[in-house]
Design a protein around this motif. Sequence first.
Motif, PDB file in Angstrom:
ATOM      1  N   VAL A  13       1.701  -8.619   2.079  1.00  0.00           N
ATOM      2  CA  VAL A  13       2.379  -7.434   2.339  1.00  0.00           C
ATOM      3  C   VAL A  13       0.802  -6.208   2.151  1.00  0.00           C
ATOM      4  O   VAL A  13       0.037  -6.717   1.590  1.00  0.00           O
ATOM      5  N   TYR A  14       1.484  -5.236   2.708  1.00  0.00           N
ATOM      6  CA  TYR A  14       0.372  -3.876   2.133  1.00  0.00           C
ATOM      7  C   TYR A  14       1.072  -3.249   1.016  1.00  0.00           C
ATOM      8  O   TYR A  14       2.589  -3.074   0.960  1.00  0.00           O
ATOM      9  N   VAL A  15       0.233  -2.950  -0.157  1.00  0.00           N
ATOM     10  CA  VAL A  15       0.966  -2.112  -1.201  1.00  0.00           C
ATOM     11  C   VAL A  15       0.549  -0.963  -0.732  1.00  0.00           C
ATOM     12  O   VAL A  15      -0.503  -0.286  -0.268  1.00  0.00           O
ATOM     13  N   GLY A  16       1.491   0.127  -1.132  1.00  0.00           N
ATOM     14  CA  GLY A  16       1.357   1.527  -0.689  1.00  0.00           C
ATOM     15  C   GLY A  16       2.355   2.255  -1.774  1.00  0.00           C
ATOM     16  O   GLY A  16       3.088   1.875  -2.449  1.00  0.00           O
ATOM     17  N   VAL A  17       2.063   3.710  -1.342  1.00  0.00           N
ATOM     18  CA  VAL A  17       3.249   4.734  -2.023  1.00  0.00           C
ATOM     19  C   VAL A  17       3.783   5.384  -0.848  1.00  0.00           C
ATOM     20  O   VAL A  17       3.268   6.013   0.194  1.00  0.00           O
ATOM     21  N   LYS A  24      11.644  17.248   3.683  1.00  0.00           N
ATOM     22  CA  LYS A  24      12.594  15.887   3.452  1.00  0.00           C
ATOM     23  C   LYS A  24      12.099  14.620   4.406  1.00  0.00           C
ATOM     24  O   LYS A  24      12.586  13.808   4.636  1.00  0.00           O
ATOM     25  N   GLY A  25      10.751  14.850   4.884  1.00  0.00           N
ATOM     26  CA  GLY A  25      10.021  13.792   5.571  1.00  0.00           C
ATOM     27  C   GLY A  25       9.254  12.905   4.705  1.00  0.00           C
ATOM     28  O   GLY A  25       9.364  13.374   3.287  1.00  0.00           O
ATOM     29  N   LYS A  26       9.227  11.971   5.170  1.00  0.00           N
ATOM     30  CA  LYS A  26       8.257  10.901   4.455  1.00  0.00           C
ATOM     31  C   LYS A  26       6.892  10.586   4.827  1.00  0.00           C
ATOM     32  O   LYS A  26       6.562  10.456   5.896  1.00  0.00           O
ATOM     33  N   ALA A  27       5.728  10.349   3.952  1.00  0.00           N
ATOM     34  CA  ALA A  27       4.640   9.771   4.454  1.00  0.00           C
ATOM     35  C   ALA A  27       4.375   8.590   3.695  1.00  0.00           C
ATOM     36  O   ALA A  27       4.796   8.511   2.484  1.00  0.00           O
ATOM     37  N   TYR A  28       3.357   7.788   4.214  1.00  0.00           N
ATOM     38  CA  TYR A  28       3.376   6.549   3.443  1.00  0.00           C
ATOM     39  C   TYR A  28       1.569   6.533   3.386  1.00  0.00           C
ATOM     40  O   TYR A  28       0.763   6.533   4.291  1.00  0.00           O
ATOM     41  N   VAL A  29       1.311   6.035   2.200  1.00  0.00           N
ATOM     42  CA  VAL A  29      -0.229   5.712   1.818  1.00  0.00           C
ATOM     43  C   VAL A  29      -0.356   4.419   1.454  1.00  0.00           C
ATOM     44  O   VAL A  29       0.292   3.952   0.643  1.00  0.00           O
ATOM     45  N   TYR A  30      -1.074   3.734   2.306  1.00  0.00           N
ATOM     46  CA  TYR A  30      -1.407   2.269   1.954  1.00  0.00           C
ATOM     47  C   TYR A  30      -2.740   1.948   1.243  1.00  0.00           C
ATOM     48  O   TYR A  30      -3.720   2.609   1.567  1.00  0.00           O
ATOM     49  N   ILE A  31      -2.536   1.279  -0.040  1.00  0.00           N
ATOM     50  CA  ILE A  31      -3.823   1.098  -0.833  1.00  0.00           C
ATOM     51  C   ILE A  31      -4.291  -0.169  -0.397  1.00  0.00           C
ATOM     52  O   ILE A  31      -5.681  -0.220  -0.350  1.00  0.00           O
ATOM     53  N   SER A  32      -3.637  -1.111   0.041  1.00  0.00           N
ATOM     54  CA  SER A  32      -4.190  -2.381   0.587  1.00  0.00           C
ATOM     55  C   SER A  32      -5.206  -2.106   1.840  1.00  0.00           C
ATOM     56  O   SER A  32      -4.544  -1.611   3.051  1.00  0.00           O
ATOM     57  N   LYS A  33      -6.217  -2.654   2.056  1.00  0.00           N
ATOM     58  CA  LYS A  33      -6.929  -2.377   3.222  1.00  0.00           C
ATOM     59  C   LYS A  33      -6.629  -3.663   4.048  1.00  0.00           C
ATOM     60  O   LYS A  33      -6.532  -3.475   5.164  1.00  0.00           O
ATOM     61  N   ASN A  34      -6.192  -4.775   3.612  1.00  0.00           N
ATOM     62  CA  ASN A  34      -5.564  -6.028   4.237  1.00  0.00           C
ATOM     63  C   ASN A  34      -4.214  -6.442   3.605  1.00  0.00           C
ATOM     64  O   ASN A  34      -4.272  -6.052   2.504  1.00  0.00           O
ATOM     65  N   PRO A  35      -3.298  -7.172   4.324  1.00  0.00           N
ATOM     66  CA  PRO A  35      -2.411  -7.679   3.717  1.00  0.00           C
ATOM     67  C   PRO A  35      -2.502  -8.698   2.656  1.00  0.00           C
ATOM     68  O   PRO A  35      -3.754  -9.108   2.800  1.00  0.00           O
ATOM     69  N   GLU A  44      -1.769  -7.284  -7.273  1.00  0.00           N
ATOM     70  CA  GLU A  44      -1.773  -6.750  -8.684  1.00  0.00           C
ATOM     71  C   GLU A  44      -2.692  -5.479  -9.021  1.00  0.00           C
ATOM     72  O   GLU A  44      -2.358  -4.564  -9.596  1.00  0.00           O
ATOM     73  N   GLU A  45      -3.788  -5.878  -8.490  1.00  0.00           N
ATOM     74  CA  GLU A  45      -4.794  -4.732  -8.546  1.00  0.00           C
ATOM     75  C   GLU A  45      -4.478  -3.423  -7.691  1.00  0.00           C
ATOM     76  O   GLU A  45      -4.352  -2.140  -8.167  1.00  0.00           O
ATOM     77  N   ASP A  46      -4.173  -3.749  -6.412  1.00  0.00           N
ATOM     78  CA  ASP A  46      -3.754  -2.673  -5.489  1.00  0.00           C
ATOM     79  C   ASP A  46      -2.296  -2.067  -5.966  1.00  0.00           C
ATOM     80  O   ASP A  46      -2.124  -1.041  -6.001  1.00  0.00           O
ATOM     81  N   TYR A  47      -1.334  -2.855  -6.687  1.00  0.00           N
ATOM     82  CA  TYR A  47       0.001  -2.321  -7.095  1.00  0.00           C
ATOM     83  C   TYR A  47      -0.411  -1.217  -8.254  1.00  0.00           C
ATOM     84  O   TYR A  47       0.160  -0.244  -8.600  1.00  0.00           O
ATOM     85  N   LYS A  48      -1.356  -1.622  -9.046  1.00  0.00           N
ATOM     86  CA  LYS A  48      -1.905  -0.868 -10.206  1.00  0.00           C
ATOM     87  C   LYS A  48      -2.283   0.528  -9.704  1.00  0.00           C
ATOM     88  O   LYS A  48      -1.797   1.652 -10.541  1.00  0.00           O
ATOM     89  N   ILE A  49      -2.958   0.538  -8.799  1.00  0.00           N
ATOM     90  CA  ILE A  49      -3.577   1.874  -8.209  1.00  0.00           C
ATOM     91  C   ILE A  49      -2.313   2.675  -7.707  1.00  0.00           C
ATOM     92  O   ILE A  49      -2.538   3.839  -7.812  1.00  0.00           O
TER      93      ILE A  49
END
Length: 68
Positions: A13-17, A24-35, A44-49
């Motif tokens: 998976v990709y970890v993101g916010v 009321k729209g949504k934007a997604y910021v992905y932390i993981s560079k790769n799945p 765990e590191e990506d999730y912490k960020i």
Amino acid sequence: MFNTSIFIELKKVYVGVEIELSNKGKAYVYISKNPVIQHNLQFEEDYKIAKQIDKKLKRMSLEKNRLD
């Protein structure tokens, strides 16, 4: 006989916010560079960020609402 109950699928998976916008729209910021494989070290590191970013965005939103 093969016991399928012990089979564990390791999903990547990709970890993101998810960010809710004021319109009321949504934007997604992905932390993981790769799945990443769920619950491994990189996950765990990506999730912490992601949690730190989410916490900071919520704090900023609360501060903005207090000023309005």
